[in-house]
Design an enzyme around this catalytic site. Structure first.
Site, PDB file in Angstrom:
ATOM      1  N   GLU A  23      -4.333   7.713  -3.207  1.00 54.01           N
ATOM      2  CA  GLU A  23      -5.207   6.703  -2.635  1.00 54.01           C
ATOM      3  C   GLU A  23      -5.211   5.529  -3.379  1.00 54.01           C
ATOM      4  OE1 GLU A  23      -5.845   4.360   0.952  1.00 54.01           O
ATOM      5  OE2 GLU A  23      -4.742   6.358   0.598  1.00 54.01           O
ATOM      6  N   HIS A  69       0.719  -1.155  -0.074  1.00 52.35           N
ATOM      7  CA  HIS A  69      -0.050  -0.087  -0.008  1.00 52.35           C
ATOM      8  C   HIS A  69       0.759   1.384  -0.077  1.00 52.35           C
ATOM      9  CE1 HIS A  69      -3.601   2.444   1.107  1.00 52.35           C
ATOM     10  NE2 HIS A  69      -2.728   3.157   1.957  1.00 52.35           N
ATOM     11  N   GLU A  70       1.767   1.380   0.985  1.00 51.00           N
ATOM     12  CA  GLU A  70       2.698   2.552   0.938  1.00 51.00           C
ATOM     13  C   GLU A  70       3.553   2.714  -0.261  1.00 51.00           C
ATOM     14  OE1 GLU A  70       1.706   4.630   2.929  1.00 51.00           O
ATOM     15  OE2 GLU A  70       0.407   3.481   4.487  1.00 51.00           O
ATOM     16  N   HIS A  88       1.869   4.620  -2.742  1.00 51.10           N
ATOM     17  CA  HIS A  88       1.976   6.187  -2.531  1.00 51.10           C
ATOM     18  C   HIS A  88       3.451   6.615  -2.974  1.00 51.10           C
ATOM     19  CE1 HIS A  88      -1.826   6.835  -0.625  1.00 51.10           C
ATOM     20  NE2 HIS A  88      -1.556   6.037   0.370  1.00 51.10           N
TER      21      HIS A  88
END
Length: 491
Positions: free
Chosen positions: A286, A256-257, A260
């Protein structure tokens, strides 16, 4: 062009100071000594005050007034548009308020962390009241006669109104609830067994980050209580966390990160240290973290590859084969924590926060009543009671940082990710064959080419429409979720 060149040179230094401020926040979350909180609050207040002074410097207004937009190319006009927006927004907010907010939120972080550890919302409530009052004052200054929550929301998702999101989320809720109920009526999927060495988790984590294209020469991975991404350009940092009994928490927080982080790393280097040199909005941001984590990282194809990596690192962990592992990764089960929620229930966690924080900013809900309101809403939505504050109102860091208006961008990002996934799979028909080999390069390359490299060049909705060829809507996300989980649970 002198006015434009002078404006961009001045703004470059403002961007640099913003990066330094972000680095202070990263340090606070990862390695700052426990006793440094009060000093860090003063440091953060000082630098935020200086940044605010630069944003509202009269010369910025003079340069903006002197620039003929018609003399600029598309990139120049976009730079001016974003600087003008920040100038007009910042000019409405007193410098005193900016410094007070920085100081209060820095103090609040330590208090929140301790209150969360002690499951004691009452210990956090006084400083949260300070933050709410400051954000309400800011919202009023920004909104004038308009909606106060919209004013805060626009810090994260410019041009978006809460009423628009309410309509979108209203369309999401019925199909999500129906899918959730159908899945939970089926037998539970088996999970993992045993304990997973944190050092081994971090080894897999670094491999996952590399597989998804994270550039360790311009980034790093550390541990934090709440995983996050920080920085842009050539200094992008992400964090994750390890749980001995739940390695998926670590692995999927990391992916997830990385979504980003890769967005920031992949923006055109020509935009570095300018307003275009960062993600256009938190909703679009996101969308990158969610498509990396879910549509790619939790796909049947990629989990087959991950199964082999975990078996090599940890040996037998109670899952027989790749198909069972795919079910374990995508298991839908009751739980309290938003960041650990499955794809079907995640947005229900976000909608809860969206409604509560709108009520807080409007004054319809007080901080004193917040924990009870949270617990009541959670039980109504999920069917069971919150057992402790760290599993409820204290689980997220956002309100301690004053991030009111941030939460709805998580669900908006899921919607955008659904649209992007639909377009990606049409463009790369053999995507699953590649993911089965752990090769994400075609997917991440498509995202880099069609979205990430452009940074803030276009507005958020236009960014998604440029990448997909369609106006964004909730339909592709809902269709993807229903197809995926009907297959997994044989509905």
């Amino acid at each position: 062009m002198n006015a434009f060149n002078d404006l961009m040179a001045f703004h470059r230094d403002t961007e640099a100071l913003g990066q330094i401020s972000g680095r202070l926040g990263w340090d606070q979350e990862t390695m700052m000594p426990a006793g440094a909180g009060e000093q860090r609050a003063d440091e953060s207040a000082a630098i935020e005050g200086i940044i605010h002074q630069r944003k509202v410097d009269p010369r910025v207004g003079e340069w903006l007034a002197a620039i003929d937009d018609s003399s600029l190319d598309d990139v120049g006009r976009a730079q001016v548009r974003l600087i003008r927006r920040a100038y007009e927004r910042s000019s409405r907010v007193p410098e005193r308020l900016v410094a007070e907010m920085a100081r209060a939120s820095t103090r609040a972080h330590k208090i929140w962390a301790e209150a969360r550890s002690d499951d004691n919302f009452a210990a956090f409530a006084p400083v949260l009241k300070e933050i709410v009052a400051l954000r309400q004052e800011e919202a009023q200054a920004l909104a004038g006669d308009g909606d106060m929550y919209d004013a805060l929301l626009n810090e994260y998702e410019p041009g978006t109104k809460a009423s628009e999101l309410e309509a979108m989320f209203g369309a999401l809720r019925p199909r999500l609830v129906a899918l959730r109920e159908a899945v939970l009526s089926k037998p539970d999927m088996p999970g993992l067994s045993g304990s997973f060495d944190p050092e081994g988790q971090m080894r897999v984590t670094e491999k996952l980050a590399a597989q998804f294209g994270y550039d360790f020469n311009r980034g790093r991975v550390d541990k934090a209580v709440h995983p996050f991404s920080s920085g842009s350009g050539n200094d992008v940092r992400i964090t994750t966390r390890t749980e001995p009994l739940d390695p998926f928490n670590c692995f999927y927080s990391t992916i997830h990160e990385v979504g980003h982080g890769c967005y920031e790393q992949n923006i055109d280097q020509a935009y570095r240290m300018t307003p275009l040199g960062r993600g256009v909005s938190m909703g679009v941001h996101e969308s990158q973290s969610r498509i990396y984590e879910n549509q790619l990282g939790r796909s049947r194809a990629f989990t087959g590859w991950l199964f082999g990596q975990m078996r090599d690192e940890f040996g037998d962990f109670g899952v027989a084969d790749e198909n069972a592992f795919y079910g374990a990764v995508n298991r839908i089960k009751n739980g309290y924590i938003r960041t650990e929620a499955d794809e079907v229930q995640y947005n229900l966690h976000v909608l809860l926060r969206f409604d509560l924080e709108r009520a807080i900013i409007s004054g319809d809900l007080t901080v004193d009543d917040l924990e009870t309101a949270w617990n009541d809403r959670f039980e109504a939505d999920f069917g069971y009671a919150v057992d402790k504050a760290s599993n409820g109102v204290l689980q997220d860091v956002h309100w301690s940082a004053g991030f009111f208006g941030y939460f709805p961008t998580y669900s908006l990002g899921n919607v955008y990710a659904g649209c992007l996934n639909e377009a990606l799979r049409a463009a790369v028909p053999d995507l699953d064959d590649q993911l089965a080999r752990g090769d994400t390069s075609a997917a991440t390359g498509w995202l880099r080419e069609n979205l990430q490299q452009h940074g803030g060049l276009r507005e958020a909705v236009d960014t998604i429409q440029h990448a997909t060829g369609k106006a964004p809507s909730e339909g592709p996300l809902l269709d993807y979720l229903e197809a995926k989980f009907k297959d997994i649970y044989d509905l």
